[in-house]
Design a protein around this motif. Structure first.
Motif, PDB file in Angstrom:
ATOM      1  N   ASN A 100     -23.325 -21.939 -38.673  1.00 59.55           N
ATOM      2  CA  ASN A 100     -22.138 -21.134 -38.919  1.00 59.55           C
ATOM      3  C   ASN A 100     -21.652 -21.349 -40.352  1.00 59.55           C
ATOM      4  N   TYR A 106     -17.419 -22.630 -35.162  1.00 56.08           N
ATOM      5  CA  TYR A 106     -17.427 -23.142 -36.524  1.00 56.08           C
ATOM      6  C   TYR A 106     -18.144 -24.472 -36.671  1.00 56.08           C
ATOM      7  N   CYS A 115     -17.901 -14.280 -39.768  1.00 56.87           N
ATOM      8  CA  CYS A 115     -18.207 -15.585 -39.166  1.00 56.87           C
ATOM      9  C   CYS A 115     -17.666 -15.631 -37.742  1.00 56.87           C
TER      10      CYS A 115
END
Length: 458
Positions: free
Chosen positions: A327, A322, A317
């Motif tokens: 994501n 984020y 990731c």
């Protein structure tokens, strides 16, 4: 600079436009088109990352109209739903339990229905035939352990301008009757329509809901599906999804295929895990497939396998991004929180909940699991206390003069309280009834007798 077409999706601007037109020209029929557009826009349930950039975060003014006729023409030209059609695509294989319900919910909502059957051996096809609707077109395709391949056949067989994928164990909710085409057609003039996917609101049997499952897009967008299972629509075969955007709308689609008995009967979990392991070989560093492996395999993988999947998932990731809906950092953190609770690793529950709060302040999952973990810890502590106090009481011999009660009835009161707090209500009641007969420890007794009364009222 904001695209002029995008202004027709800016709610503030539309309200201002209506007020201005009313003041300038008075009431006229086409003003209702503004009301209808505003009503449809209210069905966007999660404002997407890109929305304000496209339509403008603040009020933007429309060009002035010379007269009422020009205003009427402009409103009709930009707000009329137009004639773009919608094709529903349904994949089937032994769906006799639910296919009739699914199709009946679609017949008055879309222009036609394409069914791709991959080898039904039950009554699915005869049920479809019994409906006898000219809107339904059945095509047969060999099943090759790849959902995306079958969905792409559905795209190829569709004639509508917009394609709406709905599963056979789903159906349009009564609350959304009459909404399907208006909501989809609203985006026919959206500036990004050829880069757009639309997610309906999927409502599970337990009334929980799911957003972000991309089911609707324009046929001319060139979007195709990728992934053997939990497949996703991609534009230009781009796994980063950077060339497309998604909107969640309150088009309610009900679903009952994830009930435990149905999952077991169709062995969906085992199938999903096998296909996810297959697609991971194609894209080993895509956290999407790890996320679904963790989600679907939580009850089946060993602890070592789970730890490895989480480690790899977070490594792949882009944590610095984020907040993007594309994501998987936050979804994976939510799964990790759930898994740590399942392990009863409450120290890690608190740590993971704190991390999730940093990513997503006031996250309800973080609150739920951290507070529930604390309750479990308190409960375990109360059980340990009960065991210690009972052992102490069993070890007492003779009277203890000068104590709160020389015969140790205050310790019996404590045992009664701990029995109550650990849920052993009948035994707790026996203790407090005995103490009542002895006319001792009245303040504590009264508190718990009130608690027993409240329990009887429930």
């Amino acid at each position: 600079m904001i695209d002029q077409e995008a202004l027709w999706f800016n709610q503030t601007s539309l309200h201002k436009l209506k007020d201005g037109l009313l003041a300038q020209f008075g009431e006229f029929e086409e003003l209702s088109l503004i009301d209808h557009r505003l009503e449809l826009l209210n069905n966007i349930i999660v404002i997407p990352d890109f929305w304000n950039e496209v339509i403008g975060a603040e009020y933007s003014s429309f060009p002035l109209f010379a007269d009422k006729e020009e205003a009427r023409a402009e409103l009709s030209g930009h707000l009329d739903p137009g004639s773009e059609t919608v094709t529903a695509v349904v994949l089937t294989r032994n769906e006799e339990r639910s296919i009739h319900r699914c199709l009946q919910s679609l017949l008055n909502e879309v222009d036609d229905i394409v069914i791709i059957d991959t080898g039904s051996s039950d009554a699915t096809l005869s049920i479809i035939e019994s409906i006898q609707s000219p809107l339904i077109h059945v095509h047969h395709e060999e099943w090759k352990d790849d959902f995306s391949a079958v969905r792409n056949v559905g795209i190829d067989k569709s004639a509508g301008d917009w394609i709406f994928f709905i599963d056979a164990d789903e159906w349009i909710s009564r609350e959304s009757n009459g909404k399907v085409k208006p909501l989809i057609q609203m985006f026919s003039r959206f500036p990004l329509k050829h880069s757009l996917t639309i997610s309906p609101l999927i409502v599970e049997k337990d009334k929980s809901s799911v957003v972000g499952v991309k089911r609707i897009f324009h046929r001319a967008s060139g979007i195709r599906f990728f992934g053997d299972v939990h497949e996703e629509p991609r534009k230009n075969e781009d796994p980063t999804l950077e060339s497309q955007e998604n909107i969640n709308i309150e088009l309610k689609v009900e679903h009952d295929g994830y009930q435990e008995d149905i999952l077991q009967s169709k062995k969906k979990i085992e199938r999903n895990i096998s296909l996810l392991q297959k697609v991971r070989k194609k894209e080993p560093e895509n956290p999407r497939w790890i996320y679904f492996l963790v989600r679907d395999g939580m009850e089946r993988f060993s602890a070592d396998e789970m730890e490895m999947l989480f480690q790899k998932g977070f490594a792949f990731c882009r944590v610095e991004n984020y907040q993007s809906s594309k994501n998987y950092t936050i979804p994976l953190t939510r799964l990790l929180l759930q898994y740590r609770f399942k392990q009863k690793n409450f120290k890690e529950v608190y740590r993971t909940a704190e991390q999730l709060e940093k990513y997503h302040p006031e996250d309800s999952d973080a609150l739920f699991f951290s507070k529930l973990a604390r309750l479990f810890e308190l409960w375990e502590e109360q059980k340990r206390m009960l065991q210690e106090v009972v052992q102490f009481r069993d070890g007492q011999s003779g009277n203890e003069y000068g104590a709160l009660h020389p015969e140790g009835l205050h310790i019996d009161c404590l045992i009664g309280a701990l029995l109550f707090e650990t849920g052993m209500y009948e035994r707790a009641k026996e203790y407090f009834d005995f103490l009542d007969s002895q006319n001792v420890m009245k303040p504590v007794q009264e508190m718990y007798q009130q608690a027993f009364s409240r329990l009887r009222e429930l």
